[in-house]
Design an enzyme around this catalytic site. Structure first.
Site, short mmCIF file in Angstrom:
data_model
loop_
_atom_site.label_atom_id
_atom_site.label_comp_id
_atom_site.label_asym_id
_atom_site.label_seq_id
_atom_site.Cartn_x
_atom_site.Cartn_y
_atom_site.Cartn_z
N THR A 170 0.82 -1.15 -0.06
CA THR A 170 0.14 0.07 0.03
C THR A 170 0.85 1.26 -0.07
OG1 THR A 170 -0.13 -0.27 2.54
CG2 THR A 170 -1.91 -0.97 1.10
N ASP A 171 2.14 1.09 0.50
CA ASP A 171 2.75 2.59 0.76
C ASP A 171 3.06 2.94 -0.83
OD1 ASP A 171 4.53 0.25 0.33
OD2 ASP A 171 6.26 1.04 1.52
N GLY A 228 16.64 -11.49 3.80
CA GLY A 228 15.78 -12.04 3.04
C GLY A 228 14.66 -12.60 3.75
N ALA A 229 14.13 -12.08 4.85
CA ALA A 229 13.36 -12.60 5.80
C ALA A 229 11.89 -11.65 5.84
CB ALA A 229 13.53 -12.95 7.14
N SER A 259 16.02 -5.66 6.31
CA SER A 259 17.48 -5.60 6.67
C SER A 259 18.19 -4.52 5.90
CB SER A 259 18.11 -6.93 6.36
OG SER A 259 18.17 -7.38 5.15
N SER A 260 17.79 -4.42 4.63
CA SER A 260 18.29 -3.15 3.93
C SER A 260 17.95 -1.80 4.37
CB SER A 260 17.88 -3.64 2.39
OG SER A 260 16.49 -3.37 2.18
N ASP A 264 9.54 0.63 4.96
CA ASP A 264 10.53 0.17 5.72
C ASP A 264 11.47 1.21 6.28
OD1 ASP A 264 9.36 -2.19 4.91
OD2 ASP A 264 10.88 -2.70 3.68
N TYR A 293 8.33 -7.98 -7.71
CA TYR A 293 7.67 -6.77 -6.89
C TYR A 293 7.36 -5.65 -7.84
CZ TYR A 293 7.77 -3.02 -3.32
OH TYR A 293 7.56 -2.12 -2.40
#
Length: 405
Positions: free
Chosen positions: A52-53, A140-141, A145-146, A190, A242
């Site tokens: 949604t972002d 990758g979870a 992390s990025s 994120d 994506y």
């Protein structure tokens, strides 16, 4: 970048001090001097509001206690040196004047390099840095992390160079690094979560204008817990799936004459979907629109429940969100579906995949007394299906980016 992952991570001052001391010590070994400071930025789970972002919509993430820690010092010679505790290549040396989008071949160093590039593109006088990072955020979870790496870097450089940028603006810089330099067309959630979340709260964020509200999310007082089930199925959002969904959402908005899908009222969604079908829009575009508009509505329902102090009732919203991600957006996978179904069968109040999908993690809302039985049930279901054993841990709403030392 494969990061150190601890099964249990605490929020306490001792853990933070230990992390800062360890990072500073390794920095000194690598670069021959003490760092000027050490910063930490968290990973995140998203309670509700997925994909949604970038549609200018609503999201509600919370920060994890898992963090990326960056020990950093300034340089004045135009050189950027970066090192990860988990990268085999050792120290990576880059000329900041030569930084260009997509130039780092997708390696982990592209993320801090992209932040330096984005700051300089925005007119900020960053003249170089030495950086050492370590992390407990699983890669990758689906736990960002990025973003944690980008935000830790951005905050360190902001403080060291006296740029005076607020956390929300650092998140925008970090997003640009990921979008334009690394090449992943992510939304802002994120980075905003890693930069702006507060301990004990979920972040209600409007991705269009970046207005935010810290929503109390006190699980313990209500006898609840939030688990993360890391399926250990690695995802890579730069592989096109994506981007394809983002393009489909944008096509749907154009076909409806909207600036973005957040402008489509949920109450009029059936009519909008009928218009798309009548106009000959592809079936996948219709599905994507249905997911985004309904997930925005789910965020608003969840906020109303949290404001009323009824966390338990959000479990149903999580389940509805997972069904939409699985069936309309089609970004789930067998491991994520099994994590959700086995948790619910064992008594969970609700569960759904979190993050970009195609692997990654599920978030599970449970009664505190049911933690052991739900965990055992999920582990048993994975073993029976011959899946890799999941990593399961508690998500405690934690602090956004901050300086440790």
């Amino acid at each position: 970048m494969e990061l150190h992952t601890e099964e249990r991570v605490t929020n306490g001052e001792t853990a933070a001090t230990t992390a800062a001391t360890a990072a500073a010590g390794e920095f000194g070994r690598l670069y021959g001097a003490e760092p000027e400071g050490v910063w930490a930025a968290p990973g995140r789970v998203n309670l509700i509001g997925e994909y949604t972002d970038f549609n200018d919509g609503f999201v509600m993430p919370l920060a994890l206690p898992h963090t990326t820690v960056a020990a950093v010092s300034r340089r004045t010679d135009g050189v950027l040196r970066v090192h990860s505790a988990d990268a085999p290549e050792g120290v990576v040396r880059l000329d900041i004047a030569g930084l260009a989008p997509r130039s780092e071949s997708g390696g982990w160093a592209a993320y801090p390099a992209g932040v330096v590039w984005a700051l300089r593109e925005a007119g900020h006088a960053v003249t170089g840095a030495d950086i050492h990072v370590t992390s407990t955020v699983p890669t990758g979870a689906g736990l960002s992390s990025s973003a944690a790496l980008e935000v830790a870097t951005a905050k360190a450089l902001n403080d060291l160079f006296g740029l005076g940028l607020p956390e929300a603006e650092l998140a925008v810089i970090a997003q640009r690094a990921e979008n334009d330099f690394v090449g992943v067309p992510c939304g802002i959630m994120d980075q905003m979560a890693s930069a702006c979340c507060q301990e004990g709260h979920a972040l209600y964020l409007d991705a269009r204008d970046l207005t935010q509200r810290q929503v109390p999310f006190d699980l313990v007082s209500q006898g609840l817990r939030l688990l993360v089930v890391d399926t250990r199925v690695k995802h890579a959002l730069g592989d096109g799936a994506y981007a394809e969904r983002r393009a489909g959402c944008e096509a749907g908005a154009r076909a409806l004459g909207l600036r973005a899908l957040r402008d489509q009222p949920y109450e009029q969604l059936p009519d909008a979907l009928a218009r798309l079908e009548a106009a000959g829009q592809p079936e996948n575009v219709v599905r994507y629109v249905r997911h985004v508009v309904s997930d925005d509505a789910r965020v608003e329902r969840a906020i109303a429940l949290l404001d009323a102090g009824d966390i338990r009732a959000t479990g149903r919203i999580l389940l509805d969100g997972h069904a939409s991600l699985r069936d309309d957006l089609r970004v789930s996978c067998p491991e994520l579906d099994l994590a959700v179904s086995s948790a619910v069968a064992a008594g969970a109040l609700g569960a759904r995949m979190t993050g970009g999908g195609f692997g990654g993690s599920a978030v599970v809302l449970i009664e505190a007394a049911d933690a052991a039985q739900v965990t055992k049930a999920v582990e048993a279901a994975f073993a029976e299906a011959s899946f890799t054993a999941p990593r399961i841990f508690e998500a405690t709403p934690s602090q956004g980016v901050h300086r440790l030392h």
